[in-house]
Structures are given as structure tokens and as C-alpha cells.
Motif scaffolding. Structure first.
Motif, PDB file in Angstrom:
ATOM      1  N   VAL A 172       0.828  -1.203   0.000  1.00 43.29           N
ATOM      2  CA  VAL A 172       0.000   0.000   0.000  1.00 43.29           C
ATOM      3  C   VAL A 172       0.866   1.258   0.000  1.00 43.29           C
ATOM      4  O   VAL A 172       0.586   2.231  -0.723  1.00 43.29           O
ATOM      5  N   ALA A 175       3.000   1.752  -3.229  1.00 41.90           N
ATOM      6  CA  ALA A 175       2.182   2.245  -4.347  1.00 41.90           C
ATOM      7  C   ALA A 175       2.138   3.768  -4.420  1.00 41.90           C
ATOM      8  O   ALA A 175       1.809   4.332  -5.459  1.00 41.90           O
ATOM      9  N   VAL A 176       2.488   4.428  -3.306  1.00 41.92           N
ATOM     10  CA  VAL A 176       2.542   5.903  -3.324  1.00 41.92           C
ATOM     11  C   VAL A 176       3.985   6.387  -3.201  1.00 41.92           C
ATOM     12  O   VAL A 176       4.243   7.538  -2.851  1.00 41.92           O
ATOM     13  N   LYS A 194      -0.455  10.517   1.696  1.00 43.07           N
ATOM     14  CA  LYS A 194      -0.406  10.051   0.308  1.00 43.07           C
ATOM     15  C   LYS A 194      -1.311   8.836   0.113  1.00 43.07           C
ATOM     16  O   LYS A 194      -2.027   8.731  -0.893  1.00 43.07           O
ATOM     17  N   VAL A 195      -1.276   7.925   1.064  1.00 40.95           N
ATOM     18  CA  VAL A 195      -2.116   6.728   0.974  1.00 40.95           C
ATOM     19  C   VAL A 195      -3.591   7.102   1.039  1.00 40.95           C
ATOM     20  O   VAL A 195      -4.415   6.603   0.257  1.00 40.95           O
ATOM     21  N   GLN A 196      -3.939   7.991   1.997  1.00 38.40           N
ATOM     22  CA  GLN A 196      -5.341   8.370   2.138  1.00 38.40           C
ATOM     23  C   GLN A 196      -5.874   9.031   0.877  1.00 38.40           C
ATOM     24  O   GLN A 196      -7.002   8.766   0.439  1.00 38.40           O
ATOM     25  N   LYS A 197      -5.064   9.885   0.280  1.00 40.99           N
ATOM     26  CA  LYS A 197      -5.481  10.563  -0.944  1.00 40.99           C
ATOM     27  C   LYS A 197      -5.693   9.573  -2.079  1.00 40.99           C
ATOM     28  O   LYS A 197      -6.681   9.660  -2.824  1.00 40.99           O
ATOM     29  N   LYS A 198      -4.822   8.587  -2.184  1.00 40.37           N
ATOM     30  CA  LYS A 198      -4.930   7.606  -3.272  1.00 40.37           C
ATOM     31  C   LYS A 198      -6.107   6.658  -3.064  1.00 40.37           C
ATOM     32  O   LYS A 198      -6.835   6.333  -4.009  1.00 40.37           O
ATOM     33  N   GLN A 199      -6.307   6.207  -1.827  1.00 34.50           N
ATOM     34  CA  GLN A 199      -7.302   5.168  -1.548  1.00 34.50           C
ATOM     35  C   GLN A 199      -8.716   5.718  -1.365  1.00 34.50           C
ATOM     36  O   GLN A 199      -9.695   4.997  -1.567  1.00 34.50           O
ATOM     37  N   GLY A 200      -8.844   6.959  -0.934  1.00 38.20           N
ATOM     38  CA  GLY A 200     -10.170   7.520  -0.725  1.00 38.20           C
ATOM     39  C   GLY A 200     -10.720   7.230   0.663  1.00 38.20           C
ATOM     40  O   GLY A 200     -10.133   6.485   1.450  1.00 38.20           O
ATOM     41  N   ALA A 205      -6.234   4.851   6.061  1.00 35.55           N
ATOM     42  CA  ALA A 205      -4.780   4.793   5.934  1.00 35.55           C
ATOM     43  C   ALA A 205      -4.175   4.256   7.229  1.00 35.55           C
ATOM     44  O   ALA A 205      -3.220   3.487   7.217  1.00 35.55           O
TER      45      ALA A 205
END
Length: 439
Positions: A172, A175-176, A194-200, A205
Motif C-alpha cells: 500500500v 504504491a505511493v 499520500k495513501v489516504q489521498k490515493k485510496q479515498g 490509511a
């Protein structure tokens, strides 16, 4: 904690809450009235012919050879002595102990979760011991030492320890573009962002259960705050102090920003949620990451070999202080073999015993042995994390605070937005003040 087995969580067995009002039925005897002195330094029961040791099934199932070695050491010094062992599961141990302490058939050694010690010490159920008679007592981990100390006396011996670590999914974060674990809190929050932004927002996160007071209080202590403070023999809630509020505000920020699950839950099923692939990171006992990745819990098929523990950095710039759980060994005040019981404890949890416990994946009870684990990549993370630790207030009424779930209620109010941090903390302090000095 250090062990990767779900069977040995942070407080030493199946996760335990401090149950107060631990009324040792019919046994209101005080230590002073017993006149036994300090079992570690007295001759009370030095010529005992029989010893009864109560341990949990952890010892029976995972390190029986250490029990045998302790028996052999005591039998060598006391030829002909008979040593009896009884093993109990964590859920039923205390009920059996309470019942037997009301009789004249108390065991001579009993294993306690360190969060269980206080209520029994307050009630006078355990005999004081002399720390100087036990290996490495001058280096006992601070949190464990606190758990066996009440009103200036020592009533038990730390057995082994367990703390908390961060654990994240490497895939996870890779990936960012994040390929190494963070060393600072800023690095951590940048990666989480970064993770929160990508995953929604259907993904956490960082899955941080709102009612998890062990994690929340780590932020409080990191900020220089505390649950309660003692002055002149009286305890008072300290959650509304500026330092504590600062820590609670940061915990709220974590929950608001990265936690997108049910804001009314505690941590009991965190490893299950993690195994369902609904989050990128947890802050938990060290066994939880590995347990989530086990075949029966990994619902994504992606966690095995893909989760990684690391030391949790704190907002202060230091490692986040962790709640230090574990187990202690105590001598019931009604034991008529107190001196030999102390010898058995030292044979079992002393220098040689600690090496055996470490070999089984446990954290030791002392700083000297803990330092050696930092040199081994396999144990460096939990050992380093455990160096900075905290423990609950050793106040006579602390158990009533836990029983009433004062901290969990405060955290849920904060996490759900029902109350401001300041209002919730003030209310929690008022609730604490009502019971924390009660015996």
C-alpha cells in the motif's frame, strides 16, 4: 508485544482489563497484620516441604522446560521438596484465585497480568518481597516495576513484557512511492496522507479504533501529560492539563484524518479489520500484524510476507511511549512457604529464565537484557519500542476508573465529535476524581 502469537497478547494472556472491586472474598487482612515481613528477605517458610505454583497455560504450552529448570534449581537446594503446578486460562484464573484466597489453601506462587496486580495489592492479598533478592531488579523495565509497586513496597516480580509497535502494508505504501518505514512523525503523516489521498475515504490509511485508550494515552504521555497525578497521598485526574489536551488533540487528528471506520469501536477486532484489507496501518501489540496476515484472517490474500513492524515515532520527536503490558509473579500473603516461593520465582524469572523467555519471542523484564535484543533485526523493533513506556496510575481506586470505562467514554465523545477535547477531558477528570482515591 514481542510474541507473534495471538495467544500471548500485550497484557500476558487473552487481553485483560483491570477489574477492580477485586474483592478477595472474605480476605480483608492487611499486610501489616500478617507480620510476615518481606518474603524475599525473611525465613518465613524457608523449610517448606511443599510448594504450589499457579501459572497460566502460556508457560505450560510454550516454555515448559523453563518451569522444569526452576523446579530443578529449587529441589537441588531443598532435597525432598514437592512442587505442584496448576495451570489456568486467563479468563477463569482470577475467579479461582479469589475463591482460594478466602481459604487456608492459597498457592505459594501465582502469575498475574500486570494490570491485575493493583487491586490485589490494595486488598493486601500479596506478601511484600525484597527486590534485592531477585536478579536484575535494579534494571526492571519502568512499566513493569510500577506494576508491582504500591505505597513504596514491592509485591511481585516482573516475569516478561509486551509493548506496541506500528505495522503497515508495504504494498500500500510502496504504491505511493514510500518504500522505507518512517523515522519521524512528519515522515509518517506525510506517507499516510499520500495513501489516504490515493485510496479515498472508504479506506483507513491508519485504522485506529477510537476507544483504544492504550493508544490514546501514548499520545498523552508523549506530549508530557498523564492520566492522573499524585500529590500528598491523593490522586487527581490530569487529562485536562494543557499537556494532556495537546496529546488528545493529536489523537483526535489521527482519528479524524486517517480512520474511516466505525468511530464507536474499541481495538478488540482490529487485527480482523486489518486482515480484511480495509486499512494500510495499525498501531498495536506486535502479534496483531502477523495474526492479521495469517491464512485464516487474511481475506485479501495479500498480507502474508507484506506486513512490516516498525517503531512508532511520536509527535514530540521521540519514539511514542507505549503501554507496557506483561505478566508478574506474586506470593500470596497466606502462603506458608514464602521464602521458598521467592527462590522459585528467581529461578524461573531470573537471569537464566529471561534468556529462555527471550528465545521464545518474549520481551525480558529488564533493560539490560532488552538492550541485547536491539542488535538482532528480528527483535530490534519491539525491543526499541518498549524502551519508552508508561503504565496506569497506581492509585487505590484506579480499577474503578477502568470498570466505569471513563477513558473509553471520553475518547468516543472526542472521536465522534459529540464533545470538544477540552470538555470531554474535564468530564473525564471529574469522573476520575470521584473514585480514584477510594479503596
Amino acid at each position: 508485544m514481542a510474541s507473534l502469537s495471538k495467544g500471548i497478547p500485550e497484557e500476558g494472556g487473552v487481553k485483560r482489563k483491570l477489574t477492580t472491586a477485586i474483592c478477595v472474598a472474605g480476605m480483608m487482612v492487611s499486610i501489616a497484620a500478617c507480620g510476615n515481613g518481606e518474603s524475599g528477605g525473611s525465613d518465613t517458610g524457608a523449610d517448606a516441604k511443599e510448594l504450589t505454583v499457579w501459572l497460566t497455560v502460556d508457560a505450560q504450552n510454550n516454555w515448559p522446560e523453563l518451569v522444569k529448570a526452576a523446579d530443578a534449581a529449587v529441589k537441588k537446594k531443598h532435597p525432598g521438596i514437592k512442587i505442584n503446578h496448576e495451570y489456568y486460562g486467563w479468563p477463569d484464573k482470577n475467579a479461582k484465585l479469589d475463591a482460594v484466597l478466602a481459604t487456608d489453601k492459597a498457592p505459594d506462587v501465582v502469575e498475574m497480568g500486570n494490570t491485575e496486580m493493583l487491586g490485589y495489592m490494595v486488598k493486601g492479598a500479596f506478601a511484600p518481597v525484597d527486590p534485592a533478592k531477585f536478579d536484575n531488579s535494579d534494571a526492571w523495565l519502568d512499566g513493569l516495576k510500577a506494576s508491582v509497586t504500591y505505597e513504596g513496597k514491592t509485591y511481585g516480580v516482573p516475569y516478561y513484557a509486551g509493548g506496541r509497535v506500528a505495522n503497515w502494508r508495504k504494498d500500500v505504501f510502496a504504491a505511493v512511492g514510500v518504500k522505507s518505514t518512517p523515522k519521524t512523525y512528519d515522515e509518517l503523516t506525510a506517507a499516510l496522507g499520500k495513501v489516504q489521498k490515493k485510496q479515498g475515504k472508504k479506506f483507513s490509511a491508519w485504522y485506529q479504533p477510537t476507544r483504544d485508550w492504550y493508544a490514546a494515552m501514548s499520545f498523552v504521555y508523549d506530549a508530557g501529560g498523564s492520566i492522573a497525578v499524585e500529590s500528598g497521598g491523593q490522586w487527581k485526574g490530569n487529562l485536562s492539563s494543557p499537556e494532556s489536551v495537546k496529546g488528545l488533540n493529536e489523537f483526535k487528528n489521527v482519528v479524524d484524518t486517517y480512520m474511516h471506520g466505525d468511530k464507536t469501536k474499541d481495538e478488540s477486532d482490529r487485527y480482523i479489520v486489518y486482515g480484511q484489507g480495509k486499512s494500510g496501518m495499525i498501531f498495536a501489540p506486535a502479534w496483531e500484524g502477523a495474526t492479521a496476515a495469517a491464512k485464516e484472517n487474511d481475506k485479501t490474500g495479500k498480507l502474508a510476507g507484506n506486513v512490516e513492524n516498525f517503531v512508532m515515532p511520536g509527535p514530540s520527536g521521540k519514539n511514542l511511549p507505549v503501554f507496557l503490558g506483561g505478566s508478574d509473579l506474586a506470593v500470596p500473603v497466606k502462603s506458608d512457604a514464602q521464602a521458598v516461593a521467592a527462590e522459585w520465582i528467581n529461578a524461573f524469572a531470573g537471569s537464566s529464565g529471561q534468556k529462555g523467555l527471550m528465545a521464545k519471542g518474549n520481551l525480558p523484564n529488564n533493560k539490560t537484557d532488552l538492550a541485547t535484543l536491539k542488535d538482532d533485526p528480528a527483535t530490534a523493533v519491539p525491543a526499541t519500542a518498549a524502551e519508552s513506556n508508561w503504565f496506569v496510575p497506581m492509585a487505590p481506586g484506579w480499577g474503578q476508573v477502568e470498570k466505569a470505562q471513563v477513558l473509553q467514554t471520553m475518547l468516543q465523545s472526542i472521536g465522534t465529535g459529540k464533545k470538544s477535547v477540552e470538555a470531554a477531558a474535564a468530564e473525564a477528570d471529574a469522573a476520575i476524581d470521584k473514585v480514584i482515591n477510594a479503596n
